[in-house]
Write an enzyme that holds these catalytic residues in place. Structure first.
Site, PDB file in Angstrom:
ATOM      1  CG  ASP A  12      59.202  79.192 -14.778  1.00 48.70           C
ATOM      2  OD1 ASP A  12      58.948  78.313 -15.783  1.00 48.70           O
ATOM      3  OD2 ASP A  12      57.751  80.103 -14.963  1.00 48.70           O
ATOM      4  CG  ASP A  48      51.774  78.885 -21.873  1.00 51.80           C
ATOM      5  OD1 ASP A  48      52.763  77.450 -20.747  1.00 51.80           O
ATOM      6  OD2 ASP A  48      52.561  78.848 -22.303  1.00 51.80           O
TER       7      ASP A  48
HETATM    8  O1  1PR Z   1      56.160  80.822 -25.874  1.00 60.75           O
HETATM    9  O2  1PR Z   1      57.960  78.936 -27.237  1.00 60.75           O
HETATM   10  O3  1PR Z   1      58.634  80.773 -26.713  1.00 60.75           O
HETATM   11  O4  1PR Z   1      57.866  79.514 -24.749  1.00 60.75           O
HETATM   12  C1  1PR Z   1      57.778  79.956 -23.957  1.00 60.75           C
HETATM   13  C2  1PR Z   1      58.106  79.275 -22.167  1.00 60.75           C
HETATM   14  O5  1PR Z   1      57.451  79.921 -21.547  1.00 60.75           O
HETATM   15  C3  1PR Z   1      56.497  78.586 -21.914  1.00 60.75           C
HETATM   16  O6  1PR Z   1      56.313  77.287 -22.391  1.00 60.75           O
HETATM   17  C4  1PR Z   1      55.220  78.912 -21.247  1.00 60.75           C
HETATM   18  O7  1PR Z   1      54.213  78.031 -20.231  1.00 60.75           O
HETATM   19  C5  1PR Z   1      56.554  79.996 -20.108  1.00 60.75           C
HETATM   20  N1  1PR Z   1      56.180  81.029 -19.867  1.00 60.75           N
HETATM   21  C6  1PR Z   1      55.741  81.900 -20.626  1.00 60.75           C
HETATM   22  N2  1PR Z   1      55.927  83.149 -19.762  1.00 60.75           N
HETATM   23  C7  1PR Z   1      55.617  82.662 -18.449  1.00 60.75           C
HETATM   24  C8  1PR Z   1      55.317  83.205 -17.192  1.00 60.75           C
HETATM   25  O8  1PR Z   1      55.290  82.256 -16.098  1.00 60.75           O
HETATM   26  N3  1PR Z   1      54.973  84.427 -16.967  1.00 60.75           N
HETATM   27  N4  1PR Z   1      56.527  80.284 -17.766  1.00 60.75           N
HETATM   28  C9  1PR Z   1      56.495  80.782 -18.857  1.00 60.75           C
HETATM   29  C10 1PR Z   1      55.285  79.547 -17.535  1.00 60.75           C
HETATM   30  C11 1PR Z   1      54.654  77.666 -16.260  1.00 60.75           C
HETATM   31  C12 1PR Z   1      55.553  76.757 -15.656  1.00 60.75           C
HETATM   32  C13 1PR Z   1      55.427  77.093 -14.033  1.00 60.75           C
HETATM   33  C14 1PR Z   1      54.400  75.516 -13.192  1.00 60.75           C
HETATM   34  C15 1PR Z   1      54.553  75.496 -12.104  1.00 60.75           C
HETATM   35  N5  1PR Z   1      55.539  79.236 -16.342  1.00 60.75           N
HETATM   36  O9  1PR Z   1      56.680  76.198 -15.858  1.00 60.75           O
HETATM   37  O10 1PR Z   1      56.934  76.576 -13.767  1.00 60.75           O
HETATM   38  O11 1PR Z   1      52.967  76.622 -14.121  1.00 60.75           O
HETATM   39  O12 1PR Z   1      54.543  76.626 -11.456  1.00 60.75           O
HETATM   40  P1  1PR Z   1      54.305  76.269  -9.703  1.00 60.75           P
HETATM   41  O13 1PR Z   1      54.704  75.377  -9.467  1.00 60.75           O
HETATM   42  O14 1PR Z   1      54.603  77.575  -8.938  1.00 60.75           O
HETATM   43  O15 1PR Z   1      52.563  76.640  -9.496  1.00 60.75           O
HETATM   44  P2  1PR Z   1      57.542  79.904 -25.950  1.00 60.75           P
END
Ligand code: 1PR
Length: 528
Positions: A229, A384
């Site tokens: 991320d 999400d």
């Molecule tokens: O909406 O097309 O601009 O895409 C934005 C992207 O960013 C989406 O794929 C969304 O999932 C991701 N995203 C947005 N905000 C966050 C955040 O964390 N604040 N990350 C975010 C989402 C989720 C996973 C993460 C897993 C594993 N992150 O990618 O890596 O949950 O984590 P873990 O193994 O530590 O539990 P758009």
């Protein structure tokens, strides 16, 4: 001189980077004449058979290719390039292929298996060859929905076959002409070694090894994906961060877990089967202005030879000067920078809402446009979702499950609400409505996050994964919650997810990717 046939579809940067990594120079073909005259030609292929054939014909490249093949001048085709050798494809009825190999290109049966085939599978060599000389049976990376069929009249071309529901042609070779369905440039060091064998002027022939016993089928591996991320911290540096249930700040600061290019390289070297970058603030910062993210991809693809996915902000956009960019423009820029797949999050929810309202495939949505040009396999939908508990299915019109993890007031049912903008806004769409709509519109894979589990180390949400896996036929990447190796074993034994993704445990060096693979092997889960 080594030449690359770039006809403007998909990620050709990785092939170039692979060749350069091997110490050779490579240039793009500028004219049909060069296709015939160059010493070695690499013909990479990503995308839709119809689009590829159309581009080859309008540029005069198709005839030149046929001439080169008849003259037996060294040529290596990759993926769709192999498919163009056939007479026609079910992907584009009525469009003629180059027709040098008899038979058709057919679609995998999605009533029996997940389509596209995305992942690492084996090959079974059928004859002695230059390309497979010294090949030692490693798994190679495939990504395709269509395959070359085996028929009596094309047997002399067959170099190797692979099983995925059916047995199909995974490599052909005749004289100096070869083509492969897998991506050597995405198959790690072993894939690069194969590219090297094509570039060497060696005449050595041998029958490569296979991991299979006589009569045994090949098996696709369950993939382990490292996710980064990425966002700017308050000092303006692009960093890899990680949230707890999507909150990436700790004591007010954005958590900094490392630099994207370095971390991606580390995960490649440690054996990650794929690497995903999510630009988590992409929904608010237009990514075409976000040059650092493109630079991250360009730099990463110089040293990382497994598939790269990029997500965040893939949607249409009009900049302050009034210049309009379609979602396809944005995605194309990322493919040119080295991405193999793009992932759409927030915009996919908007697209699905429209589709659920009208039931019409307009052809204009981001998913349809990108899928049409680059193929379904290049379009990942990042979901999400968050749990919404109810006492009874009758309390909602959404798809519910009976859960073993009751809600705060003892509710025994829940549905999974889709969110946008990094979980900041819930929408009136459930995870089944979203994923089924996206599949219908041409998406090729689902990255199934889970806000409730993200960053908790408490294991994947198996109920959510089974709920979605049973509702669609495209591959599912289970994401969020991995805290120990057993969680990977659990997700692959209790669900039919094709891949599992993790972030925190890898970034904090709690578990090496190797240990995950070892635990999977000990539980008889197919791995690379
Ligand atoms: O909406 O097309 O601009 O895409 C934005 C992207 O960013 C989406 O794929 C969304 O999932 C991701 N995203 C947005 N905000 C966050 C955040 O964390 N604040 N990350 C975010 C989402 C989720 C996973 C993460 C897993 C594993 N992150 O990618 O890596 O949950 O984590 P873990 O193994 O530590 O539990 P758009």
């Amino acid at each position: 001189m080594i030449k690359l046939l770039d006809y403007g579809a998909g990620n050709v940067r990785s092939v170039k980077n692979g060749i350069r990594k091997l110490g050779y120079d490579i240039e793009e073909v500028q004219s049909p004449d060069e296709i015939i005259s160059c010493e070695k030609l690499i013909f990479p292929g990503v995308g839709n058979f119809g689009v590829v054939m159309h581009r080859l014909r309008e540029s005069g490249y198709a005839e030149a290719l046929i001439k080169r093949i008849h003259e037996n001048k060294p040529l290596l085709g990759i993926c769709v390039a192999l498919q163009t050798f056939f007479e026609e494809s079910e992907e584009a009825p009525g469009v003629k292929g180059l027709g040098v190999i008899s038979g058709k290109v057919r679609r995998f049966d999605d009533s029996l298996l997940s389509v596209p085939q995305i992942g690492w599978n084996n090959i079974k060599p059928h004859k002695e060859s230059k390309l497979l000389h010294d090949y030692d049976g490693e798994k190679l990376y495939f990504v395709h929905s269509y395959y070359g069929e085996i028929v009596g009249s094309n047997k002399s071309w067959i170099l190797a076959t692979t099983d995925y529901g059916t047995e199909f042609i995974s490599a052909v070779e005749k004289g100096n002409i070869a083509a492969v369905q897998f991506h050597p440039e995405k198959s790690g060091a072993k894939g690069l070694a194969m590219l090297h064998r094509f570039l060497l002027n060696s005449e050595k022939l041998s029958r490569g090894k296979t991991a299979q016993r006589a009569g045994e089928k090949t098996n696709i591996a369950k993939r382990v994906i490292a996710c980064l991320d990425v966002r700017s911290n308050d000092e303006g540096d692009l960093v890899v961060t990680k949230g707890d249930q999507y909150d990436v700040r700790e004591e007010g600061e954005v958590r900094n877990l490392g630099m994207p290019v370095e971390l991606a390289k580390r995960y490649y070297e440690e054996g990650a089967d794929e690497i995903t970058f999510l630009n988590i603030t992409g929904f608010r910062d237009f990514p075409m202005n976000d040059q650092p993210m493109l630079a991250v991809l360009e730099k990463t693809s110089e040293n990382v030879f497994v598939p790269l996915t990029i997500g965040g902000g893939i949607q249409e956009f009009t900049d302050i000067n009034g210049k309009h960019y379609s979602a396809l423009d944005v995605a194309s820029r990322y493919f040119r920078a080295g991405a193999d797949k793009i992932s759409i999050g927030s915009n996919a929810v908007a697209v699905a809402e429209q589709y659920l309202k009208t039931g019409v495939r307009s052809g204009l949505s981001s998913i349809e446009q990108i899928s049409k040009v680059y193929g379904a396999q290049a379009v990942v939908i990042s979901v999400d979702p968050r749990r919404v508990y109810v006492n009874s299915p009758a309390d909602t019109d959404k798809h519910t499950i009976k859960t073993n993890n009751p809600g705060p007031n003892g509710e025994k049912y829940c549905w999974f609400q889709c969110t946008v903008k990094g979980g900041r806004e819930g929408r009136n769409v459930d995870v089944i409505e979203l994923t089924q709509s996206c599949e219908a519109l041409g998406a090729g894979e689902i990255l199934l996050n889970c806000i409730d589990r993200d960053g908790t180390n408490s294991g994947f949400d198996l109920e959510l994964i089974n709920h979605v896996r049973e509702a669609i036929s495209i591959p599912v990447i289970a994401s969020s919650g991995a805290g120990k190796v057993d969680h990977f074993v659990e997700v692959f034994t209790h669900t039919r997810a094709e891949a599992a993704l993790a972030a925190g445990i890898f970034h904090r060096r709690e578990i090496p990717i190797d240990s995950v693979k070892e635990a999977m092997r000990q539980s008889d889960i197919e791995t690379r």
